[in-house]
Scaffold this motif. Structure first.
Motif, PDB file in Angstrom:
ATOM      1  N   ARG A  18       0.825  -1.209   0.000  1.00  0.00           N
ATOM      2  CA  ARG A  18       0.000   0.000   0.000  1.00  0.00           C
ATOM      3  C   ARG A  18       0.861   1.263   0.000  1.00  0.00           C
ATOM      4  NH1 ARG A  18      -4.339   0.609   4.437  1.00  0.00           N
ATOM      5  NH2 ARG A  18      -4.844   2.386   3.111  1.00  0.00           N
ATOM      6  N   THR A  19       1.893   1.256   0.835  1.00  0.00           N
ATOM      7  CA  THR A  19       2.763   2.437   0.912  1.00  0.00           C
ATOM      8  C   THR A  19       3.533   2.622  -0.381  1.00  0.00           C
ATOM      9  OG1 THR A  19       2.939   2.175   3.300  1.00  0.00           O
ATOM     10  CG2 THR A  19       4.624   3.520   2.234  1.00  0.00           C
ATOM     11  N   LEU A  20       3.995   1.528  -0.962  1.00  0.00           N
ATOM     12  CA  LEU A  20       4.724   1.607  -2.233  1.00  0.00           C
ATOM     13  C   LEU A  20       3.813   2.121  -3.349  1.00  0.00           C
ATOM     14  CD1 LEU A  20       7.361   1.124  -3.724  1.00  0.00           C
ATOM     15  CD2 LEU A  20       6.661  -1.256  -4.075  1.00  0.00           C
ATOM     16  N   ALA A  21       2.536   1.756  -3.299  1.00  0.00           N
ATOM     17  CA  ALA A  21       1.593   2.264  -4.306  1.00  0.00           C
ATOM     18  C   ALA A  21       1.448   3.779  -4.203  1.00  0.00           C
ATOM     19  CB  ALA A  21       0.238   1.586  -4.137  1.00  0.00           C
ATOM     20  N   ALA A  22       1.444   4.307  -2.979  1.00  0.00           N
ATOM     21  CA  ALA A  22       1.380   5.766  -2.804  1.00  0.00           C
ATOM     22  C   ALA A  22       2.642   6.425  -3.340  1.00  0.00           C
ATOM     23  CB  ALA A  22       1.183   6.100  -1.324  1.00  0.00           C
ATOM     24  N   ILE A  23       3.789   5.809  -3.111  1.00  0.00           N
ATOM     25  CA  ILE A  23       5.046   6.362  -3.620  1.00  0.00           C
ATOM     26  C   ILE A  23       5.061   6.322  -5.146  1.00  0.00           C
ATOM     27  CG2 ILE A  23       7.551   5.977  -3.714  1.00  0.00           C
ATOM     28  CD1 ILE A  23       7.338   4.925  -0.823  1.00  0.00           C
ATOM     29  N   ARG A  24       4.495   5.266  -5.715  1.00  0.00           N
ATOM     30  CA  ARG A  24       4.450   5.145  -7.172  1.00  0.00           C
ATOM     31  C   ARG A  24       3.766   6.365  -7.792  1.00  0.00           C
ATOM     32  NH1 ARG A  24       2.268   0.519  -7.397  1.00  0.00           N
ATOM     33  NH2 ARG A  24       4.115  -0.714  -7.940  1.00  0.00           N
ATOM     34  N   GLY A  25       2.745   6.893  -7.109  1.00  0.00           N
ATOM     35  CA  GLY A  25       2.061   8.069  -7.646  1.00  0.00           C
ATOM     36  C   GLY A  25       2.959   9.281  -7.737  1.00  0.00           C
ATOM     37  N   ALA A  26       3.950   9.388  -6.824  1.00  0.00           N
ATOM     38  CA  ALA A  26       4.877  10.528  -6.835  1.00  0.00           C
ATOM     39  C   ALA A  26       6.043  10.319  -7.784  1.00  0.00           C
ATOM     40  CB  ALA A  26       5.402  10.768  -5.415  1.00  0.00           C
ATOM     41  N   LYS A  27       6.376   9.062  -8.084  1.00  0.00           N
ATOM     42  CA  LYS A  27       7.446   8.712  -9.022  1.00  0.00           C
ATOM     43  C   LYS A  27       8.792   9.378  -8.687  1.00  0.00           C
ATOM     44  CE  LYS A  27       4.530   7.507 -12.966  1.00  0.00           C
ATOM     45  NZ  LYS A  27       3.283   7.435 -12.181  1.00  0.00           N
ATOM     46  N   PRO A  28       9.325   9.144  -7.505  1.00  0.00           N
ATOM     47  CA  PRO A  28      10.639   9.707  -7.193  1.00  0.00           C
ATOM     48  C   PRO A  28      11.722   9.093  -8.083  1.00  0.00           C
ATOM     49  CG  PRO A  28      10.022   8.080  -5.546  1.00  0.00           C
ATOM     50  CD  PRO A  28       8.811   8.285  -6.410  1.00  0.00           C
ATOM     51  N   GLU A  29      12.771   9.874  -8.338  1.00  0.00           N
ATOM     52  CA  GLU A  29      13.867   9.387  -9.174  1.00  0.00           C
ATOM     53  C   GLU A  29      14.764   8.415  -8.416  1.00  0.00           C
ATOM     54  OE1 GLU A  29      15.876  12.856 -10.565  1.00  0.00           O
ATOM     55  OE2 GLU A  29      14.207  13.496 -11.843  1.00  0.00           O
ATOM     56  N   LYS A  30      14.801   8.531  -7.070  1.00  0.00           N
ATOM     57  CA  LYS A  30      15.571   7.618  -6.230  1.00  0.00           C
ATOM     58  C   LYS A  30      14.665   7.066  -5.133  1.00  0.00           C
ATOM     59  CE  LYS A  30      20.242   9.708  -6.466  1.00  0.00           C
ATOM     60  NZ  LYS A  30      21.118   8.563  -6.783  1.00  0.00           N
ATOM     61  N   LEU A  31      14.789   5.760  -4.874  1.00  0.00           N
ATOM     62  CA  LEU A  31      14.047   5.122  -3.789  1.00  0.00           C
ATOM     63  C   LEU A  31      15.033   4.277  -2.984  1.00  0.00           C
ATOM     64  CD1 LEU A  31      11.406   4.385  -2.325  1.00  0.00           C
ATOM     65  CD2 LEU A  31      11.082   2.549  -4.001  1.00  0.00           C
ATOM     66  N   PHE A  32      15.310   4.716  -1.759  1.00  0.00           N
ATOM     67  CA  PHE A  32      16.142   3.938  -0.839  1.00  0.00           C
ATOM     68  C   PHE A  32      15.229   2.975  -0.072  1.00  0.00           C
ATOM     69  CE2 PHE A  32      18.563   7.806  -1.490  1.00  0.00           C
ATOM     70  CZ  PHE A  32      19.893   7.396  -1.481  1.00  0.00           C
ATOM     71  N   VAL A  33      15.655   1.719   0.048  1.00  0.00           N
ATOM     72  CA  VAL A  33      14.873   0.715   0.760  1.00  0.00           C
ATOM     73  C   VAL A  33      15.744   0.146   1.880  1.00  0.00           C
ATOM     74  CG1 VAL A  33      13.494  -1.371   0.608  1.00  0.00           C
ATOM     75  CG2 VAL A  33      13.675   0.146  -1.382  1.00  0.00           C
ATOM     76  N   ILE A  34      15.356   0.401   3.115  1.00  0.00           N
ATOM     77  CA  ILE A  34      16.109  -0.055   4.286  1.00  0.00           C
ATOM     78  C   ILE A  34      15.295  -1.149   4.951  1.00  0.00           C
ATOM     79  CG2 ILE A  34      17.123   0.635   6.481  1.00  0.00           C
ATOM     80  CD1 ILE A  34      17.312   3.491   5.270  1.00  0.00           C
ATOM     81  N   ALA A  35      15.752  -2.388   4.781  1.00  0.00           N
ATOM     82  CA  ALA A  35      14.983  -3.551   5.236  1.00  0.00           C
ATOM     83  C   ALA A  35      15.704  -4.251   6.378  1.00  0.00           C
ATOM     84  CB  ALA A  35      14.773  -4.522   4.077  1.00  0.00           C
ATOM     85  N   ASP A  36      14.991  -4.425   7.493  1.00  0.00           N
ATOM     86  CA  ASP A  36      15.548  -5.220   8.577  1.00  0.00           C
ATOM     87  C   ASP A  36      15.441  -6.695   8.214  1.00  0.00           C
ATOM     88  OD1 ASP A  36      16.793  -5.686  10.941  1.00  0.00           O
ATOM     89  OD2 ASP A  36      15.184  -4.942  12.228  1.00  0.00           O
ATOM     90  N   GLY A  37      16.318  -7.505   8.826  1.00  0.00           N
ATOM     91  CA  GLY A  37      16.359  -8.921   8.505  1.00  0.00           C
ATOM     92  C   GLY A  37      15.461  -9.753   9.399  1.00  0.00           C
ATOM     93  N   PRO A  38      15.254 -11.021   9.048  1.00  0.00           N
ATOM     94  CA  PRO A  38      14.397 -11.907   9.844  1.00  0.00           C
ATOM     95  C   PRO A  38      15.009 -12.202  11.204  1.00  0.00           C
ATOM     96  CG  PRO A  38      15.528 -13.135   8.113  1.00  0.00           C
ATOM     97  CD  PRO A  38      15.807 -11.689   7.864  1.00  0.00           C
ATOM     98  N   ARG A  39      14.148 -12.384  12.184  1.00  0.00           N
ATOM     99  CA  ARG A  39      14.594 -12.764  13.521  1.00  0.00           C
ATOM    100  C   ARG A  39      15.045 -14.225  13.521  1.00  0.00           C
ATOM    101  NH1 ARG A  39       9.145 -10.151  15.882  1.00  0.00           N
ATOM    102  NH2 ARG A  39       8.514 -11.149  13.912  1.00  0.00           N
TER     103      ARG A  39
END
Length: 334
Positions: A18-39
């Motif tokens: 859902r959040t990525l769909a909202a970002i898609r509407g803005a179409k930023p030129e750069k998208l940083f993705v900071i993902a935590d790892g599995p426990r």
């Protein structure tokens, strides 16, 4: 959109989508993705973290995706603090969204315009997309106004402000081969609230306690950022109504685990109407301080420790936030 967007993600693919769909509407030129790892030992995490990361293979607009995927679980504070450090080692400003912060399209317009307008005004430290239901009447005709602390449920900032915070709050986190270890908050110098930054005695008591607390589990990274801003008598921009829908409440949440209804985001009327002066709006500030004390000071922490069932916490919250009850609670908090 030229301003980079940063997403913090973990193991919630539906919210991330859902959040990525909202970002898609803005179409930023750069998208940083900071993902935590599995426990460790959590098979669900292994699967869900994989599903979340796969979503970014589907970015379908012209965009440079820059991933920072942890192999093991870092935990909330290390993942965010070190992640923001990493982003601001590469760009001079950015917009930040956690996986459960679904932005209205005008949030991105608002952030970009304010980032440019206040780039050289070092009094302004933070741009927030959430108002915690401060009454709109407090904003007059302005599209936003200034408080000291403000929500990080959708926020924007400049590299020099964040780096100034980290110079004062110089906590360094353990490497990812020591997952789950909490590092005590550490400051290069003490950071008591500036005497002119806060307007309520309850707010002063709360943030003085945060500034002095050395228990790493007491307060998250955002509180320590707010302490720096308050100590430096900085300002945060607060919109007149929510531009972010936070839909991350309940069992899977890190903070608000009791189920509550999310507040839908609303579009900000354009063009943006700017305040005439960059000064503290004392009414907005007082309301935000009392909201903080109501939700995160010693008394509500004791209540949470006593009231364990999440469904019962949700009922208590609904009662307290009723307009008549909240007016009485505000008087007590004052």
């Amino acid at each position: 959109m030229q301003t980079p967007v940063v997403m913090f993600v973990f193991n919630r693919p539906d919210l991330t989508r859902r959040t990525l769909a909202a970002i898609r509407g803005a179409k930023p030129e750069k998208l940083f993705v900071i993902a935590d790892g599995p426990r460790a030992g959590n098979e669900n995490d292994e699967r869900l973290c994989g599903e979340v990361r796969a979503l970014f293979d589907e970015v379908d607009w012209p965009c440079e995706v820059l991933p920072r995927f942890a192999e093991t679980n870092r935990g909330l504070d290390p993942n965010i603090e070190a992640g923001v450090d990493w982003v601001f080692s590469q760009v001079d400003q950015a917009i930040f969204l956690e996986d459960d912060c679904i932005a209205d399209p005008t949030f991105f317009v608002y952030c970009e315009e304010l980032l440019e307008r206040y780039r050289d005004n070092k009094d302004v430290w933070l741009i927030s997309g959430d108002t915690h239901e401060v009454p709109e009447a407090y904003f007059g005709d302005n599209s936003y106004d200034f408080a000291t602390w403000a929500s990080i449920w959708g926020w924007a900032c400049w590299a020099d402000r964040w780096q100034a915070h980290r110079a004062l709050f110089d906590r360094q986190h353990v490497s990812v081969d020591e997952p789950g270890r909490l590092i005590p908050p550490h400051r290069a110098v003490p950071a008591p609230p500036h005497p002119d930054a806060l307007v309520s005695e309850a707010g002063k008591r709360h943030f003085t306690k945060v500034a002095d607390d050395v228990d790493p589990s007491s307060y998250f990274w955002d509180h320590h950022f707010w302490v720096t801003i308050i100590n430096q008598k900085g300002l945060s921009a607060v919109p007149r109504h929510n531009l972010i829908e936070n839909d991350g409440y309940g069992e899977g949440a890190t903070n608000v685990r009791a189920k509550k209804d999310s507040i839908p985001a609303r579009s900000l009327e354009l063009p943006i109407r700017h305040p005439a002066e960059v000064v503290l709006n004392r009414k907005v500030e007082e309301e935000l301080e009392l909201v903080m004390v109501r939700t995160d000071s010693l008394l509500p922490r004791i209540v949470k420790a006593i009231i364990r069932p999440l469904w019962l916490r949700a009922i208590v919250r609904k009662i307290i936030t009723q307009p008549l009850i909240w007016r009485l609670v505000r008087k007590v908090l004052r």
